[in-house]
Design an enzyme around this catalytic site. Structure first.
Site, PDB file in Angstrom:
ATOM      1  CB  CYS A 260     -27.226 -29.467 -13.029  1.00 40.31           C
ATOM      2  SG  CYS A 260     -26.502 -30.722 -14.153  1.00 40.31           S
ATOM      3  CB  ALA A 261     -25.315 -25.719  -8.882  1.00 42.50           C
ATOM      4  CG  ASP A 286     -26.694 -22.690 -14.673  1.00 42.71           C
ATOM      5  OD1 ASP A 286     -27.464 -23.614 -14.043  1.00 42.71           O
ATOM      6  OD2 ASP A 286     -26.783 -21.994 -15.524  1.00 42.71           O
ATOM      7  CB  CYS A 386     -38.001 -32.191  -9.906  1.00 46.54           C
ATOM      8  SG  CYS A 386     -37.569 -31.116 -11.156  1.00 46.54           S
TER       9      CYS A 386
END
Length: 447
Positions: A260-261, A286, A386
């Site tokens: 998931c770049a 992606d 995150c």
């Protein structure tokens, strides 16, 4: 043309009205800064006002409510004008109240009609005469915390349940502090010492990160406008985010999957560890073509394009293009609620609900399950987010391991030996720990 047309206060009100209607704060700010000639002081005030009003929105709306009978029926720009006046008055000590009120009234006069000018003038003077309502008038303790720190009640309750009341309050208090300007040195091109020298020579004040050995924190000046940035000597990346790639323990000749770049920050960090001559390559996926192009552009700027294969592909369909045991290392920096980024993207706090995390958990597990067969035996798969909610972090890892006994959880390493006394093998960085973004990192080894 009025002298207030292009002031930071005028532009902040315009930006806030658009952001309230769904625009992203960082994109709005970048657009305004690019379109208007402003010196560093004006850019700082504009940025401070936009982020400050968003961060403190629930507090500011609580203060405004007694003076405006139906605040949500106001034109968006009038509401944002009053909230921005309140923010400056209460949070920016260096700006005199008189200056705040005068320019607010002038903006109302120029941007609106005489009735709006009279309305805004009346509200400001009534606030000044009566004083603002106190938080202790709010009876419900969770609502009081919500208004005090401008955090949604559901998040306060969820963090308290998961981490305890003391840690919860430390986190939500820290999230209204300014985000640090943090950089990651590109080791494919430069060193921490060389970048420090280059930025110092450009008049910036820089100090080493206490979290990442490749990190620098700019305490004065704008690194994004420097020649070192344009040349690719470093990239803008939060200190916590810099911890993910070292946990992979990439070797020069490895085949690596970044599942998931986009936009490619971690991809270029992986690539800097690889040697193209030794066969090292990172396949960066992606789902969107425009984001795949962005990965390629970032790889070119960072001088690592020869080690990056940017590919348009949904990570959940990775086995349609790659065989089992194709990769030595896999990074799943998963799509998540982003609640660890609230200091940097303050509007997130108002947009997310607990159900979002539960919905994302299904996607996160699907990605892990899809890429797992493509990892070689003995290889490492690192999972990161995150966010700071266990539904997307610890719970995902527990569910994945229950369904995949061929994997075992390893202790997440850090070069700076962060949280060395923790009992969990995973690493949770909370926003109050180091005043960096909230992050979660888990390392899984295929037996």
């Amino acid at each position: 043309m009025s002298t207030v047309d292009n002031t930071p206060r005028w532009l902040a009100v315009a930006a806030l009205a658009k952001i309230k209607n769904g625009a992203y704060s960082n994109l709005q700010l970048n657009q305004l800064i690019n379109e208007h000639r402003m010196d560093r002081r004006d850019i700082n005030l504009l940025t401070n006002m936009v982020y400050g009003v968003i961060q403190h929105r629930l507090t500011l709306e609580f203060w405004l409510k007694p003076f405006v009978r139906h605040p949500h029926q106001l034109d968006p720009w009038v509401r944002e004008l009053l909230l921005s006046a309140l923010y400056q008055w209460q949070y920016l000590d260096k700006i005199p109240q008189r200056a705040v009120f005068n320019e607010t009234i002038e903006i109302a006069k120029v941007k609106g009609h005489p009735g709006i000018r009279r309305f805004v003038t009346g509200v400001l003077h009534q606030m000044d005469r009566s004083g603002l309502p106190a938080f202790d008038t709010i009876e419900d303790p969770d609502e009081r915390l919500s208004v005090t720190y401008s955090m949604p009640v559901w998040l306060i309750q969820e963090l308290r349940q998961q981490l305890g009341a003391t840690k919860m309050e430390a986190i939500i208090a820290s999230l209204n502090q300014p985000a640090k300007q943090s950089l990651r040195v590109n080791t494919a091109l430069s060193t921490v010492s060389d970048v420090t020298t280059a930025l110092t020579n450009d008049g910036l004040t820089v100090e080493p990160s206490k979290i990442s050995s490749l990190g620098l924190v700019v305490t004065d000046g704008q690194a994004i406008n420097t020649e070192a940035m344009r040349y690719g000597m470093f990239t803008v990346q939060d200190e916590s985010a810099q911890l993910v790639v070292p946990a992979l323990n990439v070797q020069p000749g490895d085949q690596v999957l970044d599942a998931c770049a986009a936009p490619g920050g971690k991809t270029t960090q992986i690539a800097a560890e690889l040697d193209a001559d030794a066969g090292g390559e990172v396949v960066a996926l992606d789902i969107h073509a425009n984001k795949v192009r962005l990965i390629g552009q970032n790889a070119a700027r960072m001088h690592v394009a020869d080690r990056v294969a940017a590919t348009e592909l949904d990570a959940r369909k990775v086995q349609t293009q790659f065989d089992d045991e194709s990769f030595d290392r896999i990074l799943v920096d998963a799509p998540c609620s982003g609640l660890g980024l609230m200091r940097r993207k303050p509007e997130i706090r108002y947009e997310k609900q607990l159900q979002d995390s539960l919905n994302l958990q299904k996607i996160q597990l699907a990605i892990l399950a899809a890429v797992a067969p493509t990892l070689k035996k003995g290889g490492i798969m690192t999972y990161s987010t995150c966010t700071i909610l266990q539904q997307e972090n610890q719970d995902v890892i527990a569910k994945f391991l229950a369904d995949h006994p061929e994997f075992e959880l390893q202790t997440t390493p850090t070069e700076q030996d962060l949280k060395a006394d923790r009992t969990d093998k995973t690493l949770s960085i909370y926003p109050d720990d180091y005043l960096s973004d909230g992050f979660f990192i888990a390392c899984l080894r295929k037996k």
